[in-house]
Design a protein around this motif. Sequence first.
Motif, PDB file in Angstrom:
ATOM      1  N   ARG A  93       0.680 -15.987   1.388  1.00 18.38           N
ATOM      2  CA  ARG A  93       0.096 -15.426   2.605  1.00 18.38           C
ATOM      3  C   ARG A  93       0.963 -14.307   3.190  1.00 18.38           C
ATOM      4  O   ARG A  93       0.478 -13.226   3.513  1.00 18.38           O
ATOM      5  N   ARG A  94       2.256 -14.575   3.299  1.00 22.10           N
ATOM      6  CA  ARG A  94       3.156 -13.597   3.910  1.00 22.10           C
ATOM      7  C   ARG A  94       3.152 -12.275   3.131  1.00 22.10           C
ATOM      8  O   ARG A  94       3.085 -11.196   3.720  1.00 22.10           O
ATOM      9  N   ASN A  95       3.212 -12.361   1.801  1.00 17.57           N
ATOM     10  CA  ASN A  95       3.242 -11.136   1.005  1.00 17.57           C
ATOM     11  C   ASN A  95       1.910 -10.393   1.023  1.00 17.57           C
ATOM     12  O   ASN A  95       1.886  -9.166   0.942  1.00 17.57           O
ATOM     13  N   ILE A  96       0.809 -11.105   1.141  1.00 18.96           N
ATOM     14  CA  ILE A  96      -0.498 -10.435   1.267  1.00 18.96           C
ATOM     15  C   ILE A  96      -0.570  -9.703   2.603  1.00 18.96           C
ATOM     16  O   ILE A  96      -0.988  -8.545   2.670  1.00 18.96           O
ATOM     17  N   LEU A  97      -0.153 -10.368   3.674  1.00 17.79           N
ATOM     18  CA  LEU A  97      -0.137  -9.718   4.986  1.00 17.79           C
ATOM     19  C   LEU A  97       0.762  -8.488   4.972  1.00 17.79           C
ATOM     20  O   LEU A  97       0.402  -7.435   5.508  1.00 17.79           O
TER      21      LEU A  97
ATOM     22  N   GLY B 209     -14.525 -16.404  -7.585  1.00 19.62           N
ATOM     23  CA  GLY B 209     -13.400 -15.553  -7.204  1.00 19.62           C
ATOM     24  C   GLY B 209     -12.086 -16.307  -7.337  1.00 19.62           C
ATOM     25  O   GLY B 209     -11.977 -17.458  -6.928  1.00 19.62           O
ATOM     26  N   ARG B 210     -11.104 -15.633  -7.926  1.00 19.31           N
ATOM     27  CA  ARG B 210      -9.812 -16.283  -8.158  1.00 19.31           C
ATOM     28  C   ARG B 210      -8.812 -15.916  -7.065  1.00 19.31           C
ATOM     29  O   ARG B 210      -8.973 -14.914  -6.361  1.00 19.31           O
ATOM     30  N   SER B 211      -7.783 -16.720  -6.948  1.00 18.11           N
ATOM     31  CA  SER B 211      -6.707 -16.440  -5.990  1.00 18.11           C
ATOM     32  C   SER B 211      -5.653 -15.585  -6.684  1.00 18.11           C
ATOM     33  O   SER B 211      -4.611 -16.074  -7.118  1.00 18.11           O
ATOM     34  N   ILE B 212      -5.953 -14.292  -6.794  1.00 19.00           N
ATOM     35  CA  ILE B 212      -5.054 -13.324  -7.420  1.00 19.00           C
ATOM     36  C   ILE B 212      -4.921 -12.132  -6.476  1.00 19.00           C
ATOM     37  O   ILE B 212      -5.753 -11.929  -5.579  1.00 19.00           O
ATOM     38  N   TRP B 213      -3.865 -11.335  -6.661  1.00 16.11           N
ATOM     39  CA  TRP B 213      -3.624 -10.170  -5.801  1.00 16.11           C
ATOM     40  C   TRP B 213      -4.871  -9.297  -5.663  1.00 16.11           C
ATOM     41  O   TRP B 213      -5.179  -8.815  -4.573  1.00 16.11           O
TER      42      TRP B 213
ATOM     43  N   PRO C  66       1.292  -5.515  -5.425  1.00 10.90           N
ATOM     44  CA  PRO C  66       2.225  -4.503  -4.913  1.00 10.90           C
ATOM     45  C   PRO C  66       3.426  -4.315  -5.827  1.00 10.90           C
ATOM     46  O   PRO C  66       3.794  -5.209  -6.583  1.00 10.90           O
ATOM     47  N   ARG C  67       4.003  -3.128  -5.742  1.00  8.19           N
ATOM     48  CA  ARG C  67       5.286  -2.890  -6.394  1.00  8.19           C
ATOM     49  C   ARG C  67       6.346  -3.562  -5.527  1.00  8.19           C
ATOM     50  O   ARG C  67       6.221  -3.634  -4.308  1.00  8.19           O
ATOM     51  N   HIS C  68       7.401  -4.013  -6.136  1.00 12.11           N
ATOM     52  CA  HIS C  68       8.445  -4.742  -5.413  1.00 12.11           C
ATOM     53  C   HIS C  68       8.979  -3.948  -4.229  1.00 12.11           C
ATOM     54  O   HIS C  68       9.122  -4.469  -3.138  1.00 12.11           O
TER      55      HIS C  68
END
Length: 171
Positions: free
Chosen positions: A75-79, A108-112, A145-147
């Motif tokens: 969640r944090r990284n998606i936000l 639908g899958r839980s992917i980026w 995302p890129r790192h």
Amino acid sequence: MNLDMPRILVLNAGYEPLGLASVKRAVILVMNGTADVVEESGEFLRTPGQPYPVPSIIRLKRLVRRPPGRLPLNRRNILRRDGYTCQYCGRRGGELTIDHVVPKSRGGRSIWENLVTACRSCNLRKKNRTPEEANMRLARRPMAPRHSLLLVADLPKLPEAWKTYLPDMDH
């Protein structure tokens, strides 16, 4: 100055970005010889002896091996990837949720590439439909995302000196 706030760019021995460190952590790494100062911030810590320059960028003397692969999907990284902004209406902050672009119930899958940040009202309006079916447009297509993007996603402004080491940034 908040000494615990992450605001110093940490580079690996090969000058690739590793993460952010607090002022306290960065100064300790430099003082104990684990890291070198690459750029100074122009600020100083007041100490009993003399002022100590606060680094803006430090480089570790030894290579830290980072496991290959993507950043953790959470969640944090998606936000952070989406800039804490609803990808449907553009509202920033508030009560944000994570939406499956293609609903889980429809495969639908839980992917980026299928998860976006959405405000509660847009998520409720979209319901169990695709954005097209709900007549809603995504601000941008979700991607992994890129790192280096997530390293600095929470910073309001990217320090000028960092841009050399984070060339894919457009802050």
